[in-house]
Motif scaffolding. Structure first.
Motif, mmCIF file in Angstrom:
data_model
loop_
_atom_site.group_PDB
_atom_site.id
_atom_site.type_symbol
_atom_site.label_atom_id
_atom_site.label_comp_id
_atom_site.label_asym_id
_atom_site.label_seq_id
_atom_site.Cartn_x
_atom_site.Cartn_y
_atom_site.Cartn_z
ATOM 1 N N ALA A 241 0.826 -1.086 0.169
ATOM 2 C CA ALA A 241 -0.084 -0.031 -0.026
ATOM 3 C C ALA A 241 0.808 1.323 -0.097
ATOM 4 O O ALA A 241 2.073 1.151 0.610
ATOM 5 C CB ALA A 241 -0.698 -0.003 1.248
ATOM 6 N N ASP A 242 0.370 2.351 -0.745
ATOM 7 C CA ASP A 242 1.006 3.592 -0.728
ATOM 8 C C ASP A 242 0.631 4.588 0.666
ATOM 9 O O ASP A 242 1.030 5.639 0.671
ATOM 10 C CB ASP A 242 0.740 4.187 -1.788
ATOM 11 C CG ASP A 242 1.240 3.715 -2.945
ATOM 12 O OD1 ASP A 242 2.559 3.319 -2.808
ATOM 13 O OD2 ASP A 242 0.516 3.285 -3.904
ATOM 14 N N SER A 243 -0.004 4.029 1.593
ATOM 15 C CA SER A 243 -0.439 4.561 2.674
ATOM 16 C C SER A 243 -0.434 3.833 3.975
ATOM 17 O O SER A 243 -0.132 2.570 3.799
ATOM 18 C CB SER A 243 -1.925 5.065 2.679
ATOM 19 O OG SER A 243 -2.772 4.049 2.708
ATOM 20 N N ASN A 244 -0.215 4.137 5.060
ATOM 21 C CA ASN A 244 0.018 3.793 6.533
ATOM 22 C C ASN A 244 -1.079 3.173 6.904
ATOM 23 O O ASN A 244 -0.934 2.130 7.907
ATOM 24 C CB ASN A 244 0.590 4.906 7.482
ATOM 25 C CG ASN A 244 2.171 5.079 7.126
ATOM 26 O OD1 ASN A 244 2.957 4.145 6.860
ATOM 27 N ND2 ASN A 244 2.430 6.210 7.076
ATOM 28 N N GLY A 245 -2.460 3.580 6.571
ATOM 29 C CA GLY A 245 -3.523 2.977 7.447
ATOM 30 C C GLY A 245 -3.350 3.011 8.806
ATOM 31 O O GLY A 245 -2.947 4.015 9.441
ATOM 32 N N TYR A 246 -3.877 1.979 9.523
ATOM 33 C CA TYR A 246 -4.268 1.924 11.111
ATOM 34 C C TYR A 246 -5.222 2.893 11.659
ATOM 35 O O TYR A 246 -6.102 2.549 12.288
ATOM 36 C CB TYR A 246 -2.794 2.061 11.758
ATOM 37 C CG TYR A 246 -2.975 1.709 13.340
ATOM 38 C CD1 TYR A 246 -2.971 0.400 13.701
ATOM 39 C CD2 TYR A 246 -2.859 2.936 14.114
ATOM 40 C CE1 TYR A 246 -2.988 0.224 14.892
ATOM 41 C CE2 TYR A 246 -2.815 2.620 15.438
ATOM 42 C CZ TYR A 246 -2.948 1.190 15.869
ATOM 43 O OH TYR A 246 -3.095 0.914 17.423
ATOM 44 N N SER A 247 -4.932 4.184 11.542
ATOM 45 C CA SER A 247 -5.848 5.186 12.075
ATOM 46 C C SER A 247 -6.477 5.966 10.913
ATOM 47 O O SER A 247 -6.257 5.776 9.493
ATOM 48 C CB SER A 247 -4.863 6.284 12.664
ATOM 49 O OG SER A 247 -3.891 6.980 11.861
ATOM 50 N N GLU A 248 -7.375 6.867 11.251
ATOM 51 C CA GLU A 248 -8.049 7.651 10.147
ATOM 52 C C GLU A 248 -7.298 8.544 9.391
ATOM 53 O O GLU A 248 -7.728 8.651 8.189
ATOM 54 C CB GLU A 248 -9.289 8.375 11.025
ATOM 55 C CG GLU A 248 -10.486 8.952 10.088
ATOM 56 C CD GLU A 248 -11.084 9.834 11.129
ATOM 57 O OE1 GLU A 248 -11.795 10.651 10.623
ATOM 58 O OE2 GLU A 248 -11.599 9.273 11.876
#
Length: 870
Positions: A241-248
């Motif tokens: 993925a190109d983003s970290n996710g986990y939080s909003e």
């Protein structure tokens, strides 16, 4: 007990030809009590109530009530049965099912037998039984002899012999071979994710060479599109993925794309998978890099690639760089998710289920989990955590760094000049403004102005507040915009100079801090706030057997612990019982539509058993023998009669509806990326630019996520066109966990939480609605209509024929053409009337015949003939 259908089925299942099968504790009862009971009654240091259910002989215990846990031959007198029936046990978690209780009762009624003598001594914790050790997935890979008692005429590769042997028991054989048009469309989509062009189809169909198909396979394997297609399969299990996710916040990972490009290059180069895996798990140790000492590694392209590869271990959702409620929990959750990615992708086991307690189904202990975590702890030291921004490593060479430093020195000199210029102008203005202050207060005001703000006395603060405009220490533009412009122009010189610096790239990687090896401990119930005993790095206990030699960590010269390198070499030694099996099973699944083990991320007891275990081991053996290279395995599968079959085999459909025996090719829908890429290719708009940062995405005013430049705000969704980037292959489109691209998401592209072991293939209403209404499909249909008109102006029959060839790889029949023209006539008439009755904006010139053709193209693009691979 009430005789429900489930209980009746269970009773039949333990009956053999009218006689009861003798149940045993090891085979039939231990799996039930392990799932529901031994977490409290056996695995803790002190079993609850003093009752230990790990061994049969422990069940003879007499309780304080006077009853016994188990009374052989008398289930009604056994406290175990009573407690389960009354719902008193287990006190929490999943209840024992009626089928499971029926097995326990029948076992007790038969005398509560064991299959073999039980051990006299048993240490606290779970027991790994002989049955566990004999489970197929934990046995060494065994070279399988190719079956010979099969129809040799149907055998093109050894794969066929194994399949024909299994089919014989059901009286089945292969379906007829698919025709050439079907074959080229199938293998092109399979290997490249793109439709063959009509010219490529015609060339293959008319090729009289007996090796035409083999040559087609070689051409596709050599295509750069092959790497883009097969990298996608690995990126699924890696959780790219190109983003970290986990939080909003779901913040971006601006350097993740280098890992994606590494995987594509590796596929196209046919990099051996032992090397591929070792680089992803321990590329930093191979490259001799640590957190503080990596500069030499990035000077060598090969070592840089090794460093980039470790981003595999950075792919899990990671909110530690964003605001989160519990920083310690967030750090440990990153580690847990990454271990899940690693073990499901390379071991095909649900090891993550042992994080909080011993695995309920498989022989994986909680201590096993933390021993495995200890392999990675030096890089994931949660008590000395490095946030995402601290894991980026500059790609500057010494020369570029020196050049950038020299530019920075000059730029700062210009900024000093600009600030001096600003101060001079402000001082000049002050001399004018001070005159507006009463003469009696001017001297005090000068002193206040020259005094640092933090040292102002109360009197000075009052004075400045009384005459604020006289201060003239900032905001030059409020006094004299022309002079501010002069200062701004000077500052712009510094910026322009800085723009001449070499572009600084960064690598997102996993490294260790030299000499920093934290103590690894087991967390009670998975809670990092409750550490227990220290553990050393190690493999799963179930794999510790005379036939399997576990790995031994060896420190490396860079100062890294060497744990990951040693573990990666063990995984790819050819002796590990899972790695090669798991990999070839996935390769097979991606070609044949289902895995030999159809739960590719779970080779344990909750997963499916292999339909063809000898074939699985044969493929694993050949894969290792070929130097862990994938392309020879492709050839072994693609050149087989099994792969070339038609999808139609009535006998197979009746006897084997799930196609477990592979007596026909599995009809399946193209995946999300192939759908989007093939529409772009068919309309002539696909941009084949490879590698580099991802194409941007954004949410449009209708709420759809599309490619383009995101210009949205909190209150407004807006996406501007991104030019050629909007038409690149889907693998190059940004993967944002919280914002999946609508056309891909609707057709089951996975959202990485943390990875995807097996893609879902749904058939739901939103897919049809998207094909009817989405702007991507509508625009693609218009472009295809325009392409047809440009190539074959005014010839509707020829245009229909060309559309068939572009989308289906087959010519339209005369009936197809006739129906198509009839549809165009009706649609053109309806559109003409519609435009006649509609007031259009100035400059809009309707074209009913062209719009009708676009409508027909949309129908073709939405048809099963386009959406499915035969």
């Amino acid at each position: 007990m009430k005789l429900t259908p489930a209980v009746l089925f269970c009773s039949l299942a333990v009956t053999v030809r009218g006689a009861e099968r003798m149940l045993t504790f090891e085979k039939d009862v231990r799996p039930i009590v392990k799932e529901h009971c031994t977490h409290c009654h056996g695995e803790e240091e002190k079993p609850e109530g003093g009752v230990d259910l790990r061994l049969r002989r422990f069940m003879d215990l007499k309780l304080d009530s006077g009853s016994h846990v188990v009374v052989p031959g008398q289930p009604a007198q056994s406290e175990l049965v009573r407690l389960i029936k009354n719902g008193e046990m287990p006190k929490k978690g999943k209840q024992v099912s009626e089928e499971e209780l029926a097995i326990i009762e029948q076992w007790i009624a038969q005398g509560a037998k064991t299959a073999r003598p039980e051990p006299l001594v048993l240490a606290p914790g779970p027991m790994i039984s002989d049955d566990d050790r004999e489970y197929w997935a934990f046995q060494p890979v065994k070279p399988s002899a190719v079956p010979r008692q099969v129809d040799a005429k149907q055998v093109r590769t050894p794969v066929d012999a194994f399949l024909l042997k299994s089919m014989a028991d059901k009286g089945l054989t292969f379906a007829p071979e698919a025709d050439r048009r079907t074959l080229i469309r199938r293998v092109s989509l399979d290997l490249t994710g793109l439709l063959p062009t009509p010219e490529e189809v015609d060339s293959f169909v008319n090729d009289k060479s007996p090796l035409a198909y083999e040559q087609l396979v070689e051409r596709l394997l050599a295509s750069k599109n092959y790497g883009e297609r097969w990298a996608r399969h690995w990126l699924d299990v890696a959780g790219y993925a190109d983003s970290n996710g986990y939080s909003e916040a779901d913040s971006l990972r601006p350097q993740a794309w280098r890992y994606r490009d590494y995987v594509i290059r590796a596929m196209n180069a046919d990099k051996p998978w032992d090397e591929f895996i070792q680089e992803q798990l321990a590329g930093d140790e191979l490259a001799g890099a640590t957190h503080a000492d990596y500069q030499q590694a990035v000077l060598d392209p090969h070592r840089t690639d090794q460093l980039i590869a470790t981003a595999f271990l950075r792919m899990a959702p990671d909110g530690t760089g964003d605001v989160n409620d519990d920083a310690k929990l967030a750090k440990n959750q990153v580690i847990a998710e990454q271990i899940k990615v690693m073990t499901s992708s390379l071991m095909g086991m649900t090891v993550a289920c042992a994080q909080c307690h011993d695995h309920r189904y498989d022989p994986i202990t909680q201590a096993d989990y933390y021993r495995l975590r200890a392999v990675f702890d030096p890089a994931y030291n949660w008590e000395a955590w490095r946030a995402p921004a601290q894991r980026l490593y500059s790609l500057y060479s010494p020369e570029e760094r020196a050049q950038a430093a020299a530019v920075e020195v000059k730029a700062k000199e210009i900024e000093v000049e600009a600030r001096a210029m600003s101060k001079k102008f402000l001082d000049e203005i002050f001399e004018v403004e001070i005159k507006k202050v009463p003469e009696a207060e001017q001297a005090a005001f000068r002193i206040a102005r020259d005094t640092p703000k933090e040292k102002h006395t109360p009197e000075q603060k009052t004075l400045i507040k009384k005459y604020p405009s006289a201060l003239a220490t900032y905001s030059l533009n409020l006094y004299d915009q022309k002079k501010q412009n002069i200062v701004d122009a000077k500052m712009a010189e510094a910026k322009k100079l800085r723009d001449t610096k070499p572009v600084e790239g960064f690598v997102m990687a996993l490294t260790e801090v030299k000499g920093q090896v934290p103590a690894s401990k087991l967390f009670n119930r998975g809670d990092h706030e409750q550490p227990k005993q220290a553990l050393t790095p190690g493999e799963l206990s179930i794999l510790a057997s005379p036939q399997i030699e576990p790995f031994k960590p060896v420190p490396v010269s860079s100062g890294s612990s060497g744990r990951r390198l040693a573990y990666s070499q063990w995984l790819t030694s050819g002796k590990h019982p899972l790695t090669a099996r798991v990999l070839v099973n996935r390769f097979w699944m991606n070609h044949m539509g289902r895995g030999i083990v159809n739960t590719p991320g779970d080779f344990g007891r909750q997963g499916e058993l292999p339909t063809h275990p000898e074939l699985l081991d044969y493929l694993a053996t050949e894969f290792v023998k070929s130097g862990w290279q994938l392309k020879p395995l492709h050839r072994l599968i693609l050149l087989s009669s099994a792969y070339r079959q038609s999808t139609v085999n009535d006998a197979s459909m009746h006897a084997d509806p799930e196609n477990k025996l592979y007596a026909r090719f599995k009809l399946r829908r193209i995946d999300a990326e192939t759908l989007r890429d093939s529409l772009l290719a068919a309309t002539g708009t696909l941009v084949q630019a490879s590698y580099g940062p991802p194409s941007g995405i954004g949410r449009d005013p209708q709420g759809r996520v599309v490619t383009g430049i995101d210009k949205g705000t909190i209150s407004l969704n807006k996406v501007d066109p991104g030019g050629a980037d909007d038409f690149r292959r889907s693998i190059y489109v940004q993967v944002r966990r919280s914002k999946p691209v609508t056309v891909l998401d609707t057709f089951d592209a996975p959202v990485m939480t943390p990875n995807c072991e097996l893609r879902a293939q749904t058939t739901v209403a939103p897919q049809s609605l998207l094909l009817m209404n989405d702007t991507f499909v509508l625009d693609s249909s218009l472009r295809l209509a325009d392409l047809l008109q440009a190539q074959l102006p005014g010839n509707r029959a020829a245009q229909i024929q060309r559309a068939w060839e572009l989308l289906f790889g087959k010519p339209a029949t005369q009936a197809d053409v006739t129906r198509g023209i009839a549809y165009l006539d009706v649609q053109t008439q309806a559109l003409t009337q519609y435009h006649h009755d509609t007031q259009h904006p100035k400059g809009v010139v309707p074209n009913p015949p062209q719009e009708a053709m676009a409508s027909l193209c949309q129908i073709l693009c939405s048809s099963n003939r386009f959406l499915y691979v035969e």
